[in-house]
Design an enzyme around this catalytic site. Structure first.
Site, PDB file in Angstrom:
ATOM      1  N   LYS A   1      -9.600  -1.305  -3.553  1.00 15.14           N
ATOM      2  CA  LYS A   1     -10.432  -1.951  -4.607  1.00 15.14           C
ATOM      3  C   LYS A   1     -11.775  -2.949  -3.849  1.00 15.14           C
ATOM      4  O   LYS A   1     -13.135  -2.658  -4.151  1.00 15.14           O
ATOM      5  CB  LYS A   1      -9.713  -3.258  -5.288  1.00 15.14           C
ATOM      6  CG  LYS A   1     -10.698  -4.195  -6.233  1.00 15.14           C
ATOM      7  CD  LYS A   1     -11.229  -3.650  -7.350  1.00 15.14           C
ATOM      8  CE  LYS A   1     -12.112  -4.521  -8.152  1.00 15.14           C
ATOM      9  NZ  LYS A   1     -13.020  -4.060  -8.801  1.00 15.14           N
ATOM     10  N   LEU A   2     -11.352  -3.539  -2.685  1.00 13.06           N
ATOM     11  CA  LEU A   2     -12.465  -3.961  -1.682  1.00 13.06           C
ATOM     12  C   LEU A   2     -13.524  -2.833  -1.318  1.00 13.06           C
ATOM     13  O   LEU A   2     -14.733  -2.787  -1.461  1.00 13.06           O
ATOM     14  CB  LEU A   2     -11.859  -4.612  -0.583  1.00 13.06           C
ATOM     15  CG  LEU A   2     -11.063  -6.155  -0.972  1.00 13.06           C
ATOM     16  CD1 LEU A   2     -10.730  -6.601   0.472  1.00 13.06           C
ATOM     17  CD2 LEU A   2     -11.470  -6.941  -1.755  1.00 13.06           C
TER      18      LEU A   2
ATOM     19  N   GLU B   1      -8.175  -3.805 -10.765  1.00 13.83           N
ATOM     20  CA  GLU B   1      -9.064  -3.567 -12.182  1.00 13.83           C
ATOM     21  C   GLU B   1     -10.383  -2.973 -11.662  1.00 13.83           C
ATOM     22  O   GLU B   1     -11.179  -3.654 -10.820  1.00 13.83           O
ATOM     23  CB  GLU B   1      -9.450  -4.804 -12.958  1.00 13.83           C
ATOM     24  CG  GLU B   1      -9.701  -4.451 -14.305  1.00 13.83           C
ATOM     25  CD  GLU B   1      -9.172  -3.156 -15.028  1.00 13.83           C
ATOM     26  OE1 GLU B   1      -8.060  -3.146 -15.158  1.00 13.83           O
ATOM     27  OE2 GLU B   1      -9.834  -2.051 -15.292  1.00 13.83           O
TER      28      GLU B   1
ATOM     29  N   CYS C   1     -18.273 -10.272  -8.321  1.00 12.49           N
ATOM     30  CA  CYS C   1     -17.479  -9.288  -7.336  1.00 12.49           C
ATOM     31  C   CYS C   1     -17.990  -9.060  -6.006  1.00 12.49           C
ATOM     32  O   CYS C   1     -17.260  -8.896  -5.061  1.00 12.49           O
ATOM     33  CB  CYS C   1     -16.670  -8.294  -8.173  1.00 12.49           C
ATOM     34  SG  CYS C   1     -15.793  -8.671  -9.575  1.00 12.49           S
TER      35      CYS C   1
ATOM     36  N   THR D   1     -10.181 -15.680  -7.718  1.00 13.88           N
ATOM     37  CA  THR D   1      -9.956 -15.682  -6.336  1.00 13.88           C
ATOM     38  C   THR D   1     -11.449 -15.897  -5.474  1.00 13.88           C
ATOM     39  O   THR D   1     -12.206 -15.138  -5.272  1.00 13.88           O
ATOM     40  CB  THR D   1      -9.499 -14.456  -5.774  1.00 13.88           C
ATOM     41  OG1 THR D   1     -10.413 -13.183  -6.641  1.00 13.88           O
ATOM     42  CG2 THR D   1      -8.192 -13.995  -6.356  1.00 13.88           C
TER      43      THR D   1
HETATM   44  P1  NAI Z   1     -12.541 -15.520 -14.711  1.00 12.03           P
HETATM   45  O1  NAI Z   1     -12.898 -16.814 -14.026  1.00 12.03           O
HETATM   46  O2  NAI Z   1     -13.196 -15.252 -15.913  1.00 12.03           O
HETATM   47  O3  NAI Z   1     -10.754 -15.869 -15.214  1.00 12.03           O
HETATM   48  C1  NAI Z   1      -9.868 -16.307 -14.415  1.00 12.03           C
HETATM   49  C2  NAI Z   1      -8.967 -17.375 -15.441  1.00 12.03           C
HETATM   50  O4  NAI Z   1      -7.956 -17.551 -14.690  1.00 12.03           O
HETATM   51  C3  NAI Z   1      -9.795 -18.404 -15.650  1.00 12.03           C
HETATM   52  O5  NAI Z   1      -9.863 -18.543 -17.186  1.00 12.03           O
HETATM   53  C4  NAI Z   1      -8.886 -19.762 -15.043  1.00 12.03           C
HETATM   54  O6  NAI Z   1      -8.864 -20.813 -15.931  1.00 12.03           O
HETATM   55  C5  NAI Z   1      -7.634 -19.000 -15.132  1.00 12.03           C
HETATM   56  N1  NAI Z   1      -6.714 -19.433 -14.338  1.00 12.03           N
HETATM   57  C6  NAI Z   1      -6.828 -19.858 -13.001  1.00 12.03           C
HETATM   58  N2  NAI Z   1      -5.542 -20.351 -12.189  1.00 12.03           N
HETATM   59  C7  NAI Z   1      -4.849 -20.282 -13.243  1.00 12.03           C
HETATM   60  C8  NAI Z   1      -3.219 -20.679 -13.273  1.00 12.03           C
HETATM   61  N3  NAI Z   1      -2.741 -20.991 -12.134  1.00 12.03           N
HETATM   62  N4  NAI Z   1      -2.608 -20.607 -14.311  1.00 12.03           N
HETATM   63  C9  NAI Z   1      -3.218 -19.847 -15.451  1.00 12.03           C
HETATM   64  N5  NAI Z   1      -4.559 -19.651 -15.426  1.00 12.03           N
HETATM   65  C10 NAI Z   1      -5.091 -19.799 -14.364  1.00 12.03           C
HETATM   66  O7  NAI Z   1     -12.199 -14.510 -13.504  1.00 12.03           O
HETATM   67  P2  NAI Z   1     -12.386 -12.950 -13.937  1.00 12.03           P
HETATM   68  O8  NAI Z   1     -13.600 -12.367 -13.885  1.00 12.03           O
HETATM   69  O9  NAI Z   1     -11.610 -12.330 -14.902  1.00 12.03           O
HETATM   70  O10 NAI Z   1     -11.512 -12.419 -12.622  1.00 12.03           O
HETATM   71  C11 NAI Z   1     -10.366 -12.448 -12.231  1.00 12.03           C
HETATM   72  C12 NAI Z   1     -10.175 -11.422 -10.907  1.00 12.03           C
HETATM   73  O11 NAI Z   1     -10.314 -10.156 -11.425  1.00 12.03           O
HETATM   74  C13 NAI Z   1     -10.724 -12.034  -9.864  1.00 12.03           C
HETATM   75  O12 NAI Z   1      -9.932 -11.841  -8.717  1.00 12.03           O
HETATM   76  C14 NAI Z   1     -11.919 -10.983  -9.881  1.00 12.03           C
HETATM   77  O13 NAI Z   1     -12.345 -10.902  -8.493  1.00 12.03           O
HETATM   78  C15 NAI Z   1     -11.209  -9.798 -10.328  1.00 12.03           C
HETATM   79  N6  NAI Z   1     -11.958  -8.844 -11.068  1.00 12.03           N
HETATM   80  C16 NAI Z   1     -13.172  -9.092 -11.807  1.00 12.03           C
HETATM   81  C17 NAI Z   1     -13.812  -8.286 -12.377  1.00 12.03           C
HETATM   82  C18 NAI Z   1     -14.987  -8.528 -13.261  1.00 12.03           C
HETATM   83  O14 NAI Z   1     -15.766  -7.621 -13.657  1.00 12.03           O
HETATM   84  N7  NAI Z   1     -15.144  -9.882 -13.794  1.00 12.03           N
HETATM   85  C19 NAI Z   1     -13.658  -6.820 -12.332  1.00 12.03           C
HETATM   86  C20 NAI Z   1     -12.535  -6.482 -11.476  1.00 12.03           C
HETATM   87  C21 NAI Z   1     -11.754  -7.558 -10.889  1.00 12.03           C
END
Ligand code: NAI
Length: 480
Positions: free
Chosen positions: A216-217, A157, A272, A88
């Protein structure tokens, strides 16, 4: 058998689903992604992310009840519960550019779910999303429902990278938001049932959808605010001769405040904090609350100030120029025990030093050369898109070299910047490092992990954030 599919095999989707698979042997979990390279890595011995404890769990469950696949549509159509954990990013163009969340990936995931589903689904928001996203997703699904019942839940999360597995095993709380209708409540219970396999029931909080989304925000804004608060104090400590560690300790002893998250540093990073606060700011502005928006904006401004202040300290201490000087950068990840570099303060510090024509030799135990070069050449916010949609081969930055260890990085350097608190940096042989450096030799400790007195005894000029200044530095004030 209950089937779970998680869309998005990233830092959240991968570890979260691995832990669900481990704790719920009776549930089949499939993690899908549009990035072929990510899925290939999840199915190999070299996982795409580094997280202590993750590899063992994946090895234990993979092929039994945990699968990684690029066949997104098949697994989504077969699942009972679909987690959406896609990127996002912050919008870079158009309405809300630089602040609002870009929900392109979320929306395309929702439309795909609507296209391929033939049975009722519970769709769980795992990504961090703006308040009211669930409503938008609900509309997309409802208008394309073909008689299928979709229940949307918000289950943000709270894991922290570096301790993700520990956090998932033993969460402070699990938050589930849903509709207050009978079907909504049934969906909440179904998801709650997954977590009760290992999380005590009293730690599972259920709320309405909007509260869950906003919580979360709010949680990330509060955490980042603590860091900016202590970092703001660190500047005042340097100006007055107070020691920020002593101030934090004294302040944190108040049980209403508590001791955690009060370490001064070169600034917060990670995917984040900044993104979520910008998002919060945008929501406040859209709701006619400019004072609230400005309040939270300040948290980011102080973070940027802290990074600038650090660069200015380095440059001003070294006779107001680092042009042509070799500066060793120890640590590039945004914190220890992760290879994640998204929004790491190291990027801004390195860019600042490169702007003054320094030569950088960078060492991080978990970050690859390719990643560092990408980070230093990508535009702001470009990083938060699926890997295969990022610019292909960014130009390498010539003044940057990557070293295999801290000794190589620091050899013949004029100064050292410690930007990540990796444990191994605490036990380096600083006498050996000093002997191989140009003199005067500087250490700029952006994480307050070295023993400044010991280093001064060796002969270093040491800058520790928020600590009483070395006489050398006092004569060279750095204003951001
Ligand atoms: P990330 O970038 O590591 O993973 C996201 C994955 O989604 C990527 O591998 C991408 O290829 C895939 N993706 C995107 N569009 C897709 C689709 N249409 N179909 C299938 N796969 C698709 O991101 P991350 O860090 O896992 O974060 C994900 C969400 O969780 C974000 O909104 C983030 O703000 C939130 N978040 C992240 C935390 C962190 O520590 N990284 C902790 C809590 C929440």
């Amino acid at each position: 058998m209950v089937k779970i599919c998680c869309i998005g095999a990233g830092y959240v989707g991968g570890p979260t689903m691995a832990v669900i698979a481990l704790k719920c042997p009776s549930i089949e979990v499939v993690v899908v992604d549009i990035s072929i390279s990510r899925i290939t890595a999840w199915n190999s011995d070299q996982l795409p992310i580094y997280e202590p404890g993750l590899e063992q769990i994946v090895k234990q469950c993979r092929g039994k009840n945990l699968f990684f696949s690029t066949d997104v549509e098949k697994h989504v159509s077969e699942a009972d519960i679909i987690f959406v954990s896609v990127n996002t990013p912050t919008k870079t163009q158009g309405l809300g550019a630089g602040k609002a969340a870009d929900l392109t990936y979320w929306e395309s995931a929702a439309r795909m779910i609507a296209n391929v589903s033939t049975s009722n689904k519970i769709v769980v928001e795992k990504s961090t999303v703006p308040v009211k996203t669930a409503e938008a997703i609900e509309k997309i699904l409802a208008f394309n429902s073909k008689g299928i019942d979709y229940q949307i839940l918000s289950n943000p999360e709270f894991l922290a990278e570096g301790t993700a597995i520990q956090d998932l095993f033993n969460p402070d709380r699990v938050l589930i938001g849903g509709r207050e209708t009978p079907n909504g409540q049934r969906a909440i219970q179904a998801l709650k049932h997954v977590y009760t396999h290992w999380v005590p029931e009293d730690r599972i909080i259920t709320t309405n959808l909007w509260s869950a989304e906003l919580s979360k925000l709010a949680a990330n804004a509060f955490l980042a605010q603590r860091i900016s608060s202590v970092n703001a104090m660190s500047a005042l400590c340097e100006a007055t001769g107070a020691d920020v560690a002593q101030v934090s300790d004294a302040v944190g002893k108040d049980t209403r405040i508590g001791p955690k998250f009060l370490n001064a540093s070169v600034g917060f990073g990670g995917s984040c904090f900044q993104k979520d606060i910008l998002n919060l700011v945008y929501i406040c502005e859209c709701n006619g609350l400019p004072e609230v928006a400005n309040y939270w904006k300040q948290v980011i401004k102080v973070n940027d100030y802290q990074k600038n202040r650090f660069v200015n300290r380095v440059v001003s201490s070294m006779f107001n120029t680092v042009s042509g000087k070799k500066i060793a950068i120890l640590g590039f990840a945004f914190k220890k025990d992760t290879g994640d570099t998204r929004e790491t303060p190291a990027i801004d510090v390195c860019k600042g030093l490169l702007g003054d024509k320094a030569r950088l030799s960078i060492y991080d135990p978990q970050v690859t050369e390719d990643q560092i070069q990408r980070d230093l050449s990508l535009n702001k916010f470009d990083w938060d898109h699926p890997v295969h949609l990022q610019p292909m081969s960014p130009n390498t930055v010539k003044q940057v070299s990557i070293a295999w260890d801290a000794y190589e990085a620091t050899k013949e350097s004029h100064g050292i910047c410690i930007l990540t608190e990796w444990d191994e940096f605490k036990s380096l042989d600083f006498q050996r490092i000093f002997d191989n450096m140009q003199k005067p030799a500087f250490v700029f400790d952006g994480r307050n992990i070295v023993d400044a007195k010991k280093l001064r005894d060796i002969g270093f000029i040491v800058y520790s954030i928020g600590k009483p200044l070395d006489p050398w530095l006092k004569d060279m004030p750095a204003v951001a």
